[in-house]
Design a protein around this motif. Structure first.
Motif, short mmCIF file in Angstrom:
data_model
loop_
_atom_site.label_atom_id
_atom_site.label_comp_id
_atom_site.label_asym_id
_atom_site.label_seq_id
_atom_site.Cartn_x
_atom_site.Cartn_y
_atom_site.Cartn_z
N GLN A 2 17.96 -6.49 15.61
CA GLN A 2 16.61 -6.60 15.98
C GLN A 2 16.40 -8.08 16.57
OE1 GLN A 2 14.65 -5.76 12.36
NE2 GLN A 2 14.51 -3.72 12.74
N ILE A 3 16.83 -9.20 15.93
CA ILE A 3 16.98 -10.43 16.37
C ILE A 3 17.59 -10.66 17.95
CG2 ILE A 3 17.62 -12.80 16.20
CD1 ILE A 3 17.40 -12.32 13.27
N ARG A 4 18.72 -10.01 17.97
CA ARG A 4 19.53 -10.01 19.32
C ARG A 4 18.92 -9.18 20.30
NH1 ARG A 4 23.96 -6.61 18.53
NH2 ARG A 4 22.82 -4.85 19.34
N ASP A 5 18.04 -7.95 19.74
CA ASP A 5 17.21 -7.54 20.99
C ASP A 5 15.69 -7.73 21.15
OD1 ASP A 5 19.78 -5.90 21.13
OD2 ASP A 5 18.76 -4.09 19.85
N LEU A 6 15.39 -8.97 20.35
CA LEU A 6 14.09 -9.54 20.55
C LEU A 6 13.03 -8.84 19.94
CD1 LEU A 6 14.51 -11.39 23.98
CD2 LEU A 6 14.84 -12.40 21.46
N ARG A 7 13.31 -8.00 19.14
CA ARG A 7 12.38 -6.93 18.34
C ARG A 7 11.71 -7.59 17.19
NH1 ARG A 7 15.07 -1.92 17.21
NH2 ARG A 7 17.05 -2.98 17.33
N ARG A 8 12.36 -8.72 16.82
CA ARG A 8 12.07 -9.29 15.58
C ARG A 8 11.53 -10.66 15.56
NH1 ARG A 8 13.41 -7.85 10.00
NH2 ARG A 8 13.03 -9.27 8.48
N ALA A 9 11.36 -11.27 16.66
CA ALA A 9 10.97 -12.65 16.88
C ALA A 9 9.39 -12.90 16.93
CB ALA A 9 11.46 -13.11 18.13
N ALA A 10 9.19 -14.07 16.72
CA ALA A 10 7.61 -14.41 16.51
C ALA A 10 7.39 -15.79 17.18
CB ALA A 10 7.23 -14.39 15.17
N PHE A 11 6.54 -15.84 18.02
CA PHE A 11 6.18 -17.08 18.76
C PHE A 11 4.55 -17.39 18.65
CE2 PHE A 11 4.79 -19.08 22.77
CZ PHE A 11 5.96 -20.06 22.87
N ARG A 12 4.54 -18.42 17.93
CA ARG A 12 3.19 -19.14 17.43
C ARG A 12 2.97 -20.36 18.06
NH1 ARG A 12 5.23 -17.57 11.91
NH2 ARG A 12 4.45 -15.51 11.76
N ILE A 13 1.72 -20.53 18.61
CA ILE A 13 1.08 -21.64 19.02
C ILE A 13 0.01 -22.48 18.30
CG2 ILE A 13 0.41 -22.76 21.20
CD1 ILE A 13 1.79 -20.63 22.78
N ALA A 14 0.34 -23.60 18.14
CA ALA A 14 -1.02 -24.09 17.54
C ALA A 14 -1.66 -25.06 18.50
CB ALA A 14 -0.46 -25.05 16.06
N SER A 15 -2.94 -24.99 18.60
CA SER A 15 -3.70 -25.77 19.68
C SER A 15 -5.14 -26.25 19.15
CB SER A 15 -3.48 -25.41 21.18
OG SER A 15 -4.41 -24.19 21.21
N MET A 16 -5.78 -26.89 19.90
CA MET A 16 -7.14 -27.54 19.72
C MET A 16 -7.94 -26.50 20.33
SD MET A 16 -7.12 -31.40 20.23
CE MET A 16 -6.59 -31.56 21.82
N SER A 17 -8.98 -25.92 19.99
CA SER A 17 -9.71 -24.78 20.70
C SER A 17 -10.16 -24.95 22.03
CB SER A 17 -11.00 -24.46 19.95
OG SER A 17 -11.83 -25.70 19.85
N MET A 18 -10.38 -26.10 22.50
CA MET A 18 -10.77 -26.41 23.74
C MET A 18 -9.50 -26.14 24.69
SD MET A 18 -11.36 -30.55 23.99
CE MET A 18 -10.14 -31.56 23.80
N VAL A 19 -8.28 -26.63 24.15
CA VAL A 19 -7.18 -26.35 24.95
C VAL A 19 -6.74 -24.83 25.15
CG1 VAL A 19 -4.76 -26.95 25.09
CG2 VAL A 19 -6.43 -28.71 24.56
N SER A 20 -7.05 -24.21 24.01
CA SER A 20 -6.42 -22.80 23.64
C SER A 20 -7.26 -21.96 24.76
CB SER A 20 -6.68 -22.30 22.33
OG SER A 20 -8.03 -22.21 21.96
N PHE A 21 -8.38 -22.11 25.35
CA PHE A 21 -9.29 -21.19 26.25
C PHE A 21 -8.64 -21.64 27.86
CE2 PHE A 21 -11.96 -21.21 22.60
CZ PHE A 21 -11.92 -19.88 22.13
N GLU A 22 -8.37 -22.68 27.73
CA GLU A 22 -7.98 -23.23 29.37
C GLU A 22 -6.61 -23.02 29.54
OE1 GLU A 22 -10.17 -23.53 31.88
OE2 GLU A 22 -11.63 -22.88 30.51
N ILE A 23 -5.70 -23.90 29.09
CA ILE A 23 -4.26 -24.24 29.17
C ILE A 23 -3.30 -23.33 28.51
CG2 ILE A 23 -2.70 -25.84 29.00
CD1 ILE A 23 -4.69 -28.05 28.87
N VAL A 24 -3.62 -22.56 27.38
CA VAL A 24 -2.64 -21.81 26.74
C VAL A 24 -2.44 -20.64 27.45
CG1 VAL A 24 -2.08 -20.60 24.71
CG2 VAL A 24 -3.05 -23.13 24.36
N PRO A 25 -3.53 -19.82 28.20
CA PRO A 25 -3.29 -18.56 28.42
C PRO A 25 -2.52 -18.74 29.77
CG PRO A 25 -5.51 -18.86 27.96
CD PRO A 25 -4.83 -20.00 27.75
#
Length: 61
Positions: free
Chosen positions: A38-61
């Motif tokens: 599952q890890i090899r096939d990228l079926r068990r990976a998680a990607f998390r991003i932490a940011s300030m709210s003002m950045v999360s609406f403009e830059i992160v998407p």
């Protein structure tokens, strides 16, 4: 762990007690192989991003 009776091997009580532990170990190996696949096939990976709210609406998407 085995008794030989008349040309046949019969498990001793110790073998009957030991077998479930061996079975669990093999199940664990199967689980390890599944997780690795599952890890090899990228079926068990998680990607998390932490940011300030003002950045999360403009830059992160």
């Amino acid at each position: 762990m085995l008794l030989r009776l008349g040309g046949k091997a019969q498990p001793k009580p110790e073998a009957d007690e030991f077998f479930p532990e061996v079975e669990r170990m093999f199940y664990g190996f199967d689980r390890l192989a599944l997780v690795a696949e599952q890890i090899r096939d990228l079926r068990r990976a998680a990607f998390r991003i932490a940011s300030m709210s003002m950045v999360s609406f403009e830059i992160v998407p």
